[in-house]
Structure formats: structure tokens, C-alpha cells
Design a protein around this motif. Sequence first.
Motif, PDB file in Angstrom:
ATOM      1  N   VAL A  12      34.331  31.031  34.378  1.00 28.07           N
ATOM      2  CA  VAL A  12      33.483  32.396  34.563  1.00 28.07           C
ATOM      3  C   VAL A  12      33.148  32.965  33.047  1.00 28.07           C
ATOM      4  N   GLN A  13      31.839  33.382  33.043  1.00 30.21           N
ATOM      5  CA  GLN A  13      31.482  34.065  31.703  1.00 30.21           C
ATOM      6  C   GLN A  13      32.251  35.317  31.377  1.00 30.21           C
ATOM      7  N   ALA A  14      32.025  35.763  30.291  1.00 31.08           N
ATOM      8  CA  ALA A  14      32.905  36.836  29.684  1.00 31.08           C
ATOM      9  C   ALA A  14      32.121  38.203  30.596  1.00 31.08           C
ATOM     10  N   GLY A  15      33.047  39.275  30.795  1.00 24.50           N
ATOM     11  CA  GLY A  15      32.583  40.282  31.732  1.00 24.50           C
ATOM     12  C   GLY A  15      32.606  40.135  33.269  1.00 24.50           C
ATOM     13  N   GLY A  16      32.800  38.649  33.694  1.00 22.17           N
ATOM     14  CA  GLY A  16      32.697  38.413  35.054  1.00 22.17           C
ATOM     15  C   GLY A  16      34.281  38.785  35.694  1.00 22.17           C
ATOM     16  N   SER A  17      34.395  38.172  36.947  1.00 20.41           N
ATOM     17  CA  SER A  17      35.703  38.539  37.823  1.00 20.41           C
ATOM     18  C   SER A  17      36.058  37.168  38.295  1.00 20.41           C
ATOM     19  N   LEU A  18      37.326  36.854  38.698  1.00 20.52           N
ATOM     20  CA  LEU A  18      37.758  36.046  39.264  1.00 20.52           C
ATOM     21  C   LEU A  18      39.155  36.552  40.061  1.00 20.52           C
ATOM     22  N   ARG A  19      39.319  35.863  41.422  1.00 19.63           N
ATOM     23  CA  ARG A  19      40.720  36.228  42.028  1.00 19.63           C
ATOM     24  C   ARG A  19      41.616  34.998  42.214  1.00 19.63           C
ATOM     25  N   LEU A  20      42.608  35.141  41.716  1.00 22.82           N
ATOM     26  CA  LEU A  20      43.589  34.067  41.903  1.00 22.82           C
ATOM     27  C   LEU A  20      44.573  34.327  43.000  1.00 22.82           C
ATOM     28  N   SER A  21      45.178  33.148  43.651  1.00 25.67           N
ATOM     29  CA  SER A  21      45.741  33.240  44.869  1.00 25.67           C
ATOM     30  C   SER A  21      47.155  32.521  44.672  1.00 25.67           C
ATOM     31  N   CYS A  22      48.009  33.123  45.261  1.00 26.01           N
ATOM     32  CA  CYS A  22      49.313  32.250  45.159  1.00 26.01           C
ATOM     33  C   CYS A  22      49.956  32.270  46.583  1.00 26.01           C
ATOM     34  N   ALA A  23      50.314  30.989  47.230  1.00 28.11           N
ATOM     35  CA  ALA A  23      50.560  30.979  48.510  1.00 28.11           C
ATOM     36  C   ALA A  23      52.015  30.564  48.304  1.00 28.11           C
ATOM     37  N   ALA A  24      53.054  31.219  48.965  1.00 27.60           N
ATOM     38  CA  ALA A  24      54.480  31.177  48.787  1.00 27.60           C
ATOM     39  C   ALA A  24      54.936  30.274  49.924  1.00 27.60           C
ATOM     40  N   SER A  25      55.906  29.328  50.329  1.00 24.76           N
ATOM     41  CA  SER A  25      56.410  28.718  51.131  1.00 24.76           C
ATOM     42  C   SER A  25      57.801  28.420  50.896  1.00 24.76           C
ATOM     43  N   GLY A  26      58.491  27.943  52.003  1.00 25.76           N
ATOM     44  CA  GLY A  26      59.830  27.770  52.013  1.00 25.76           C
ATOM     45  C   GLY A  26      60.744  28.690  52.110  1.00 25.76           C
ATOM     46  N   ARG A  27      61.668  29.276  51.345  1.00 28.56           N
ATOM     47  CA  ARG A  27      62.747  30.342  51.820  1.00 28.56           C
ATOM     48  C   ARG A  27      62.076  31.611  50.939  1.00 28.56           C
ATOM     49  N   THR A  28      61.010  32.152  51.767  1.00 25.11           N
ATOM     50  CA  THR A  28      60.174  33.250  51.422  1.00 25.11           C
ATOM     51  C   THR A  28      61.040  34.555  51.448  1.00 25.11           C
ATOM     52  N   PHE A  29      62.043  34.597  52.486  1.00 28.88           N
ATOM     53  CA  PHE A  29      62.740  35.583  52.614  1.00 28.88           C
ATOM     54  C   PHE A  29      63.737  35.990  51.477  1.00 28.88           C
ATOM     55  N   SER A  30      63.951  34.993  50.633  1.00 31.94           N
ATOM     56  CA  SER A  30      64.838  35.204  49.548  1.00 31.94           C
ATOM     57  C   SER A  30      64.172  35.848  48.235  1.00 31.94           C
ATOM     58  N   ILE A  31      62.866  35.982  48.234  1.00 24.05           N
ATOM     59  CA  ILE A  31      62.026  36.413  47.410  1.00 24.05           C
ATOM     60  C   ILE A  31      62.228  38.078  47.174  1.00 24.05           C
ATOM     61  N   TYR A  32      62.558  38.350  45.933  1.00 26.33           N
ATOM     62  CA  TYR A  32      62.499  39.862  45.641  1.00 26.33           C
ATOM     63  C   TYR A  32      61.137  40.334  44.783  1.00 26.33           C
ATOM     64  N   LYS A  33      60.949  39.386  43.906  1.00 21.96           N
ATOM     65  CA  LYS A  33      59.863  39.874  42.991  1.00 21.96           C
ATOM     66  C   LYS A  33      59.005  38.720  42.546  1.00 21.96           C
ATOM     67  N   MET A  34      57.629  38.848  42.552  1.00 19.74           N
ATOM     68  CA  MET A  34      56.629  37.841  42.158  1.00 19.74           C
ATOM     69  C   MET A  34      55.859  38.207  40.929  1.00 19.74           C
ATOM     70  N   GLY A  35      55.380  37.260  40.306  1.00 18.46           N
ATOM     71  CA  GLY A  35      54.588  37.506  38.982  1.00 18.46           C
ATOM     72  C   GLY A  35      53.510  36.506  38.795  1.00 18.46           C
ATOM     73  N   TRP A  36      52.688  36.895  37.488  1.00 16.61           N
ATOM     74  CA  TRP A  36      51.783  36.073  36.818  1.00 16.61           C
ATOM     75  C   TRP A  36      52.065  35.858  35.642  1.00 16.61           C
ATOM     76  N   PHE A  37      52.024  34.703  34.996  1.00 15.97           N
ATOM     77  CA  PHE A  37      52.300  34.598  33.725  1.00 15.97           C
ATOM     78  C   PHE A  37      50.989  33.635  33.032  1.00 15.97           C
ATOM     79  N   ARG A  38      50.734  33.653  32.129  1.00 17.75           N
ATOM     80  CA  ARG A  38      49.725  32.698  31.402  1.00 17.75           C
ATOM     81  C   ARG A  38      49.966  31.842  30.173  1.00 17.75           C
ATOM     82  N   GLN A  39      49.519  30.897  29.871  1.00 19.11           N
ATOM     83  CA  GLN A  39      49.757  30.217  28.514  1.00 19.11           C
ATOM     84  C   GLN A  39      48.492  29.651  28.023  1.00 19.11           C
ATOM     85  N   ALA A  40      47.946  30.112  26.809  1.00 19.91           N
ATOM     86  CA  ALA A  40      46.879  29.730  26.183  1.00 19.91           C
ATOM     87  C   ALA A  40      47.129  28.608  25.392  1.00 19.91           C
ATOM     88  N   PRO A  41      46.289  27.807  24.964  1.00 19.91           N
ATOM     89  CA  PRO A  41      46.458  26.645  24.022  1.00 19.91           C
ATOM     90  C   PRO A  41      46.949  26.822  22.656  1.00 19.91           C
TER      91      PRO A  41
END
Length: 122
Positions: A12-41
Motif C-alpha cells: 500500500v502507498q503511504a497514507g493508505g489503509s489496510l485491514r488485517l484479520s486473524c482467525a482463531a481455531s482450536g481451543r478458542t475457549f481458553s483464550i484470554y487476550k489477543m494481540g498483534w506484533f510486528r517485526q521489521a527487517p
Amino acid sequence: QVQLVESGGGLVQAGGSLRLSCAASGRTFSIYKMGWFRQAPGKDREFVASTGWSGGSTYYADSVKGRFTISRDSAKNTVYLQMNSLKTEDTAVYYCTADSSRGTPYGPYDYWGQGTQVTVSS
């Protein structure tokens, strides 16, 4: 076990937008919190945002406050990261995370997705 699958990354160009999605499966009943991290080169992985799986407070890194929004759709077992006003320095691989402990919103997290590349061009 909890499985996490991210989608929505891209170029995307600077100033633009994106939406990330994260689908959880398995023992989702055990999840308390969720987050996003990132790693640049050549950089360490860093916290971006987090939210409670059942709602509650949201937390953001200072670098993304006012531009990124984390949200969740419990019915779909999905967490989103809406990214607006993107900057070149937002370029990174973005990882979805989940954890079953109360802990801090900043980590550590037990479960990680495979990551999705976000590239912001000038």
C-alpha cells in the motif's frame, strides 16, 4: 492448542489503509487476550496492539496510537487490525498472537500466527 491464521497484508502507498484479520481455531475457549506484533527487517519484534478476547480494554504502541484500531468479532473467532494513515516505517511482518493467561497485554503470548507481510511504499 490454538491455531491462528492471518490475512490481509499487502502493498500500500503511504497514507493508505489496510485491514488485517486473524482467525482463531482450536481451543478458542481458553483464550484470554489477543494481540498483534510486528517485526521489521533487522529489528526486534515489537508490540503493536492487544485486546481482551471477551472485550474490555485495548492497548496500543505509542507509534500506532490514533492510526491503528484493534477489534474482534467473537461470533467469527476473528480479531482485526485496522491500519490507517500508514507510514513507510510500518513496513513489517505482522503477527497475530493469543494467550490464555491474564498477564500483561504486552506479552508474553503462547500462540502465534505465521505472519503476514505489510509493505508501505513512499
